[in-house]
Design a protein around this motif. Structure first.
Motif, PDB file in Angstrom:
ATOM      1  N   PRO A  93       0.807  -1.233   0.000  1.00  0.00           N
ATOM      2  CA  PRO A  93       0.000   0.000   0.000  1.00  0.00           C
ATOM      3  C   PRO A  93       0.833   1.274   0.000  1.00  0.00           C
ATOM      4  O   PRO A  93       0.499   2.237  -0.702  1.00  0.00           O
ATOM      5  N   SER A  94       1.924   1.283   0.768  1.00  0.00           N
ATOM      6  CA  SER A  94       2.755   2.489   0.814  1.00  0.00           C
ATOM      7  C   SER A  94       3.365   2.805  -0.543  1.00  0.00           C
ATOM      8  O   SER A  94       3.459   3.979  -0.939  1.00  0.00           O
ATOM      9  N   GLN A  95       3.785   1.779  -1.261  1.00  0.00           N
ATOM     10  CA  GLN A  95       4.413   2.002  -2.562  1.00  0.00           C
ATOM     11  C   GLN A  95       3.382   2.416  -3.609  1.00  0.00           C
ATOM     12  O   GLN A  95       3.676   3.190  -4.519  1.00  0.00           O
ATOM     13  N   ARG A  96       2.171   1.911  -3.494  1.00  0.00           N
ATOM     14  CA  ARG A  96       1.089   2.371  -4.376  1.00  0.00           C
ATOM     15  C   ARG A  96       0.850   3.870  -4.165  1.00  0.00           C
ATOM     16  O   ARG A  96       0.662   4.629  -5.116  1.00  0.00           O
ATOM     17  N   THR A  97       0.857   4.274  -2.891  1.00  0.00           N
ATOM     18  CA  THR A  97       0.587   5.672  -2.571  1.00  0.00           C
ATOM     19  C   THR A  97       1.710   6.590  -3.039  1.00  0.00           C
ATOM     20  O   THR A  97       1.459   7.655  -3.618  1.00  0.00           O
ATOM     21  N   LEU A  98       2.945   6.166  -2.809  1.00  0.00           N
ATOM     22  CA  LEU A  98       4.086   7.023  -3.119  1.00  0.00           C
ATOM     23  C   LEU A  98       4.453   7.044  -4.594  1.00  0.00           C
ATOM     24  O   LEU A  98       4.934   8.051  -5.103  1.00  0.00           O
ATOM     25  N   HIS A  99       4.231   5.920  -5.274  1.00  0.00           N
ATOM     26  CA  HIS A  99       4.741   5.799  -6.643  1.00  0.00           C
ATOM     27  C   HIS A  99       3.704   5.337  -7.665  1.00  0.00           C
ATOM     28  O   HIS A  99       4.034   5.215  -8.841  1.00  0.00           O
ATOM     29  N   GLY A 100       2.486   5.050  -7.231  1.00  0.00           N
ATOM     30  CA  GLY A 100       1.515   4.434  -8.130  1.00  0.00           C
ATOM     31  C   GLY A 100       0.605   5.387  -8.868  1.00  0.00           C
ATOM     32  O   GLY A 100      -0.290   4.938  -9.591  1.00  0.00           O
ATOM     33  N   GLY A 101       0.803   6.695  -8.694  1.00  0.00           N
ATOM     34  CA  GLY A 101      -0.022   7.661  -9.402  1.00  0.00           C
ATOM     35  C   GLY A 101      -1.422   7.779  -8.822  1.00  0.00           C
ATOM     36  O   GLY A 101      -1.737   7.196  -7.776  1.00  0.00           O
ATOM     37  N   PRO A 102      -2.301   8.518  -9.494  1.00  0.00           N
ATOM     38  CA  PRO A 102      -3.664   8.751  -8.985  1.00  0.00           C
ATOM     39  C   PRO A 102      -4.456   7.461  -8.765  1.00  0.00           C
ATOM     40  O   PRO A 102      -5.306   7.404  -7.869  1.00  0.00           O
ATOM     41  N   GLU A 103      -4.185   6.437  -9.554  1.00  0.00           N
ATOM     42  CA  GLU A 103      -4.914   5.176  -9.422  1.00  0.00           C
ATOM     43  C   GLU A 103      -4.303   4.246  -8.377  1.00  0.00           C
ATOM     44  O   GLU A 103      -4.825   3.175  -8.128  1.00  0.00           O
ATOM     45  N   ARG A 104      -3.161   4.659  -7.817  1.00  0.00           N
ATOM     46  CA  ARG A 104      -2.461   3.829  -6.835  1.00  0.00           C
ATOM     47  C   ARG A 104      -2.174   2.434  -7.393  1.00  0.00           C
ATOM     48  O   ARG A 104      -2.429   1.422  -6.754  1.00  0.00           O
ATOM     49  N   ASP A 105      -1.607   2.401  -8.573  1.00  0.00           N
ATOM     50  CA  ASP A 105      -1.197   1.133  -9.160  1.00  0.00           C
ATOM     51  C   ASP A 105       0.055   0.627  -8.458  1.00  0.00           C
ATOM     52  O   ASP A 105       0.718   1.356  -7.713  1.00  0.00           O
ATOM     53  N   CYS A 106       0.410  -0.623  -8.726  1.00  0.00           N
ATOM     54  CA  CYS A 106       1.651  -1.159  -8.192  1.00  0.00           C
ATOM     55  C   CYS A 106       2.836  -0.408  -8.791  1.00  0.00           C
ATOM     56  O   CYS A 106       2.796   0.031  -9.954  1.00  0.00           O
ATOM     57  N   PHE A 107       3.876  -0.242  -8.018  1.00  0.00           N
ATOM     58  CA  PHE A 107       5.103   0.429  -8.446  1.00  0.00           C
ATOM     59  C   PHE A 107       5.944  -0.595  -9.212  1.00  0.00           C
ATOM     60  O   PHE A 107       6.676  -1.382  -8.629  1.00  0.00           O
ATOM     61  N   PHE A 124     -10.171 -12.920   1.478  1.00  0.00           N
ATOM     62  CA  PHE A 124      -9.971 -11.514   1.830  1.00  0.00           C
ATOM     63  C   PHE A 124     -10.855 -10.612   0.960  1.00  0.00           C
ATOM     64  O   PHE A 124     -11.383 -11.042  -0.062  1.00  0.00           O
ATOM     65  N   GLU A 125     -10.969  -9.370   1.374  1.00  0.00           N
ATOM     66  CA  GLU A 125     -11.772  -8.411   0.623  1.00  0.00           C
ATOM     67  C   GLU A 125     -10.963  -7.215   0.126  1.00  0.00           C
ATOM     68  O   GLU A 125     -11.251  -6.682  -0.945  1.00  0.00           O
ATOM     69  N   VAL A 126      -9.964  -6.786   0.915  1.00  0.00           N
ATOM     70  CA  VAL A 126      -9.212  -5.563   0.593  1.00  0.00           C
ATOM     71  C   VAL A 126      -7.732  -5.887   0.477  1.00  0.00           C
ATOM     72  O   VAL A 126      -7.140  -6.443   1.404  1.00  0.00           O
ATOM     73  N   SER A 127      -7.119  -5.508  -0.657  1.00  0.00           N
ATOM     74  CA  SER A 127      -5.695  -5.823  -0.845  1.00  0.00           C
ATOM     75  C   SER A 127      -4.855  -4.629  -1.276  1.00  0.00           C
ATOM     76  O   SER A 127      -3.647  -4.762  -1.462  1.00  0.00           O
ATOM     77  N   THR A 128      -5.475  -3.469  -1.439  1.00  0.00           N
ATOM     78  CA  THR A 128      -4.719  -2.305  -1.914  1.00  0.00           C
ATOM     79  C   THR A 128      -4.438  -1.292  -0.816  1.00  0.00           C
ATOM     80  O   THR A 128      -3.730  -0.311  -1.047  1.00  0.00           O
ATOM     81  N   LYS A 129      -4.973  -1.503   0.365  1.00  0.00           N
ATOM     82  CA  LYS A 129      -4.669  -0.631   1.494  1.00  0.00           C
ATOM     83  C   LYS A 129      -4.716  -1.444   2.776  1.00  0.00           C
ATOM     84  O   LYS A 129      -5.276  -2.544   2.821  1.00  0.00           O
ATOM     85  N   GLY A 130      -4.106  -0.895   3.825  1.00  0.00           N
ATOM     86  CA  GLY A 130      -4.065  -1.594   5.091  1.00  0.00           C
ATOM     87  C   GLY A 130      -5.257  -1.289   5.969  1.00  0.00           C
ATOM     88  O   GLY A 130      -6.072  -0.409   5.672  1.00  0.00           O
ATOM     89  N   CYS A 131      -5.314  -2.013   7.081  1.00  0.00           N
ATOM     90  CA  CYS A 131      -6.408  -1.830   8.038  1.00  0.00           C
ATOM     91  C   CYS A 131      -6.212  -0.575   8.877  1.00  0.00           C
ATOM     92  O   CYS A 131      -7.166   0.100   9.229  1.00  0.00           O
ATOM     93  N   CYS A 132      -4.967  -0.232   9.172  1.00  0.00           N
ATOM     94  CA  CYS A 132      -4.676   0.844  10.114  1.00  0.00           C
ATOM     95  C   CYS A 132      -4.832   2.220   9.484  1.00  0.00           C
ATOM     96  O   CYS A 132      -4.245   2.506   8.434  1.00  0.00           O
ATOM     97  N   GLY A 133      -5.611   3.082  10.095  1.00  0.00           N
ATOM     98  CA  GLY A 133      -5.820   4.433   9.594  1.00  0.00           C
ATOM     99  C   GLY A 133      -6.440   4.420   8.212  1.00  0.00           C
ATOM    100  O   GLY A 133      -7.365   3.659   7.921  1.00  0.00           O
ATOM    101  N   THR A 134      -5.931   5.261   7.325  1.00  0.00           N
ATOM    102  CA  THR A 134      -6.426   5.265   5.950  1.00  0.00           C
ATOM    103  C   THR A 134      -5.984   4.028   5.203  1.00  0.00           C
ATOM    104  O   THR A 134      -6.555   3.662   4.179  1.00  0.00           O
ATOM    105  N   GLY A 135      -4.897   3.400   5.705  1.00  0.00           N
ATOM    106  CA  GLY A 135      -4.361   2.213   5.049  1.00  0.00           C
ATOM    107  C   GLY A 135      -3.470   2.525   3.869  1.00  0.00           C
ATOM    108  O   GLY A 135      -2.920   1.619   3.245  1.00  0.00           O
ATOM    109  N   ASN A 136      -3.303   3.786   3.563  1.00  0.00           N
ATOM    110  CA  ASN A 136      -2.539   4.176   2.379  1.00  0.00           C
ATOM    111  C   ASN A 136      -1.064   4.437   2.665  1.00  0.00           C
ATOM    112  O   ASN A 136      -0.209   4.188   1.817  1.00  0.00           O
TER     113      ASN A 136
END
Length: 391
Positions: A263-277, A328-340
């Protein structure tokens, strides 16, 4: 905000830390000069012997004696060694550990148990593999194994320096001290048997790619991705040779995961769509191929060694790409906080209003580390596939 790190100031001297075996030994002292560690946070934004039984979820078909389990590496297998270090790479606070038996955050980078705990249980040794720097350890804890791992560590020594944590060299020094203590308690013959018959886990390298290489310019001035992977593999090889020289024979080495899909790498490097880096994932695949080849080579050079390369990349990628298939249901962000982006101190009790209620539906606990449920799924798969090779 996420620019390159400045050249590091004077780093915490590991030689100044008193590494103890428990028995009332002091914990490593804290140090308030954490400017470099803060930058790291931004970038990251026996007696009794266990028996492995076939009935134990994926165990080998025969009975094998395993006196102890040992872990080296990073936060995936660190149960709290960073607690007393002068680093922000720690998690001995809520909501970490909320699903442990007592719900007490003792330093594991997850909501519950981590893979080293689960492997120790599968081998019939114990349910929790404790931190070697836990000041409350007793002799029985030592004889059945401990973890020397330190969150934010890597194969690249610079990774540990940037985060002010224990390098692989530091961890080997601790293991050497450990063996001296065991010899003094149970004698040379039994200590040698513990060393040679135990299972060792090596799991690290993700921080090298995400933080040290792509998160700063410090290594990119010197190395392209391929030559940096060679540097990491060379470090891994040296570590395994040294560990073998200290008596270890059954060693499992985990590959890098698909770190670009954290999730962190999607946020930092994945662009607006939060794609995989993709660049990080490609670096991980390249490193994994080189590491696998090096382990095959080491098998020829180290008589009696059972070195097992365990691919974690594709099993975790399968879960991320099709979470429903694994429950599972969610794989692009974490449980803690925003998960991003939250991890370590950014994932704290103040995030409770935003935190998920049911972390078993999440692949990731925070923006960097999987949930206990994901670890359990992966550990079952890996041990079922590779467990026989350890015996």
């Amino acid at each position: 905000m996420f620019g390159p790190l400045l050249p590091p100031p004077r780093l915490l001297s590991m030689s100044s830390i008193q590494f103890g075996f428990g028995f009332g030994s002091p914990r490593p002292p804290s140090d308030r000069s954490l400017s470099l560690a803060a930058l790291w946070a931004v970038v990251l934004l026996s007696p009794l012997r266990g028996t492995a039984r076939a009935a134990a979820s994926g165990a080998p078909p025969h009975t094998a004696m395993v006196p102890a389990v040992f872990a080296f590496g990073d936060s995936i297998v660190d149960p709290g060694n960073n607690n007393g270090l002068a680093t922000v790479a720690k998690c001995n606070f809520s909501p970490y550990g909320r699903d442990l038996d007592l719900g007490v955050p003792i330093g594991r980078f997850s909501n519950g148990r981590v893979p080293s705990d689960m492997l120790a249980e599968k081998l019939g040794v114990k349910k929790f593999l404790p931190a070697y720097l836990d000041p409350n350890l007793e002799l029985q804890d030592l004889l059945t194994g401990v973890s020397f791992a330190s969150g934010a560590n890597g194969y690249d020594p610079l990774s540990a320096e940037l985060a002010l944590v224990l390098s692989l060299s530091d961890q080997l020094d601790l293991y050497t001290d450990y063996m001296e203590t065991v010899r003094s308690e149970v004698g040379e013959e039994r200590a040698s048997a513990i060393a040679s018959e135990s299972i060792y886990i090596l799991c690290t390298g993700a921080n090298d790619i995400t933080n040290t290489y792509f998160g700063t310019l410090l290594r990119r001035f010197e190395y392209d991705v391929s030559s940096y992977a060679d540097l990491l593999v060379g470090s891994a090889s040296s570590f395994l040779r040294e560990l073998y020289g200290l008596g270890a024979r059954r060693i499992m080495v985990l590959s890098l995961p698909p770190i670009g899909c954290l999730p962190s790498q999607r946020t930092l490097h994945g662009g607006p769509e939060r794609d995989c880096f993709n660049s990080a994932d490609e670096a991980a695949v390249l490193f994994n191929s080189k590491l696998c080849a090096e382990i095959d080579s080491l098998k020829e050079d180290l008589p009696g060694a059972r070195l097992v390369y365990m691919d974690i990349y594709y099993p975790l990628l399968a879960i991320i790409q099709d979470p429903a298939r694994f429950g599972f249901e969610v794989s692009t962000k974490g449980c803690c906080g925003t998960g991003n982006i939250e991890v370590s101190y950014l994932c704290n009790r103040l995030d409770h209003p935003e935190m998920c209620d049911d972390d078993t539906k999440y692949v990731f606990w925070d923006s960097f580390h999987p949930t206990e449920a994901t670890y359990r799924t992966l550990t079952d798969q890996l041990y079922s596939k590779y467990g026989r090779e350890l015996f």
